[in-house]
Design an enzyme around this catalytic site. Sequence first.
Site, PDB file in Angstrom:
ATOM      1  N   GLY A 186      -3.276 116.487  42.481  1.00 39.07           N
ATOM      2  CA  GLY A 186      -2.482 115.376  41.835  1.00 39.07           C
ATOM      3  C   GLY A 186      -1.990 116.159  40.713  1.00 39.07           C
ATOM      4  O   GLY A 186      -2.611 116.993  39.919  1.00 39.07           O
ATOM      5  N   LYS A 245     -12.439 126.076  49.037  1.00 37.83           N
ATOM      6  CA  LYS A 245     -12.937 125.476  47.984  1.00 37.83           C
ATOM      7  C   LYS A 245     -14.777 125.615  47.912  1.00 37.83           C
ATOM      8  O   LYS A 245     -15.298 126.177  47.008  1.00 37.83           O
ATOM      9  CB  LYS A 245     -12.671 124.132  47.682  1.00 37.83           C
ATOM     10  CG  LYS A 245     -11.310 123.753  47.561  1.00 37.83           C
ATOM     11  CD  LYS A 245     -10.940 122.234  47.799  1.00 37.83           C
ATOM     12  CE  LYS A 245      -9.461 122.019  47.584  1.00 37.83           C
ATOM     13  NZ  LYS A 245      -9.141 120.662  47.883  1.00 37.83           N
ATOM     14  N   VAL A 270     -10.421 124.454  42.487  1.00 44.37           N
ATOM     15  CA  VAL A 270     -11.488 123.532  43.299  1.00 44.37           C
ATOM     16  C   VAL A 270     -11.555 122.051  42.699  1.00 44.37           C
ATOM     17  O   VAL A 270     -11.746 121.856  41.547  1.00 44.37           O
ATOM     18  CB  VAL A 270     -12.746 124.098  43.348  1.00 44.37           C
ATOM     19  CG1 VAL A 270     -14.059 123.045  44.253  1.00 44.37           C
ATOM     20  CG2 VAL A 270     -13.127 125.385  44.223  1.00 44.37           C
TER      21      VAL A 270
END
Length: 434
Positions: A303, A206, A133
């Site tokens: 990322g 999430k 998350v």
Amino acid sequence: MKDVHIGVIGLGNVGSGALTILAANAEQIALKLGFRLRVAAVCSRSVHSLTLPDVPAGALRTEDWRQVVAHPDVDVVAELVGGTTVANQIIDGAIANGKSIVTANKELMALCGAEIWDRAIKANINLAMEASVAGGIPIHAVLREGISGDRIVALAGILNGTSNYILTEMERRGESFDKILVEAQELGYAEADPSADVDGYDARSKLAILSALAFGERITPSDIFVEGIRRITAQDFDYAHQLGHTIRLVCSAQQTERGLILAVRPALIRQSTILAGVKGAYNAVWVKGQFGADTFYYGRGAGSQPTGVAVVSDLMRVAREIRSGSPERVSPFAHERLGEYKPVSITLQHRPYYLRFRVDDRPGIIAELAGILATKHISLEAVLQLPSDTKHDLPFVITVEPSSEQALREAVEQMSRLSFLREPPLALPMEPPL
Ligand SMILES: NC(=O)c1ccc[n+]([C@@H]2O[C@H](COP(=O)([O-])OP(=O)(O)OC[C@H]3O[C@@H](n4cnc5c(N)ncnc54)[C@H](OP(=O)(O)O)[C@@H]3O)[C@@H](O)[C@H]2O)c1
């Protein structure tokens, strides 16, 4: 103290980020832990065609994840494949072989985290899922440790970077959803099939995990109300600004007397709030505790390297626990309510709402819409109309005073049948200041 050996399965964005950090920070990690983390095996189906500068020469390189979970030297398996099929088998295999696990897999943990955790406890291993998350935000550690002494009463977050990027670019440049989505795909911020992001399903997984951690309820993601951002237009931002608000895809969890209300939906939030300042691909989570009041966490939601940091930090925590001989004892899922829990329906929520219409203009439209609202005991707050080029597709907005979502839905349903509407009204809640 003896080194701890890692097997990394999945060498994509997250796997490669984690490997880079393990190599670049090897000395610092050893100083922090008092022993080394060593990569003993790496796996992906295309492993032999990859150049892997950050993998030690002696490590096993295999296309078969079974070799990693059964490897006698591997203490911790990092599952960085994703999805719910192979990943589930990898976790099963790791547990069966007594290996501890670090995973970044929100989808799997949202669906079966509670069961996986129970099995990990029975198998005396360690498990960690920080990266699942809000990639770079250590929100699991916050909920499990940092503010675990408090009782959480509400939580709200921006948990999908792709949607947030699209919304904030639409807001900044006044462009359409479709145009920004294509750009986001070209830049690699959005998948070719963007549904999981823009329709809210990724954020829903999430929210299911965060709510389980925050409220101790075992939540099935499909029980959470979800609505995506496809219907938001650049003009909605113009109207929202006139009202002192902006629009974000908000994940919210609110403890009420009747139970938890959970939702992922676009909502108007005040421009003056801290959440409204979360732009681009950033994520944020705001948590309200009964005793400690408000805390706010902000950072990169995804990322390779921000998520890699979360994975490496989890590997360090799990390695520390292995060396100190403290396997998992209590599940972070379902500590309050062990059975499956159904969130309370969102229709019980009371909010002011923003209603945006596109109409083929003619006299008496507002009166007709106001009449429908009146039959549902919904009080009109304001009517806004920005200049428009055409009378055949005229947008305008009505805001209403706090009303029940149930009554509002009935009104919208009735309005949708009116012949002068070009499309059903867009109804967005106006969230209270966070
Ligand atoms: N990307 C992010 O920023 C981010 C952030 C937070 C969490 N996550 C989560 O992290 C996980 C990984 O995401 P990612 O973005 O790194 O995905 P990705 O770039 O698609 O990487 C997946 C990796 O798994 C390998 N793989 C797939 N099937 C396999 C199999 N059967 N056996 C062995 N290896 C297999 C793939 O390589 P081959 O095709 O060569 O096998 C690839 O190396 C997902 O659960 C995702 O939700 C990602």
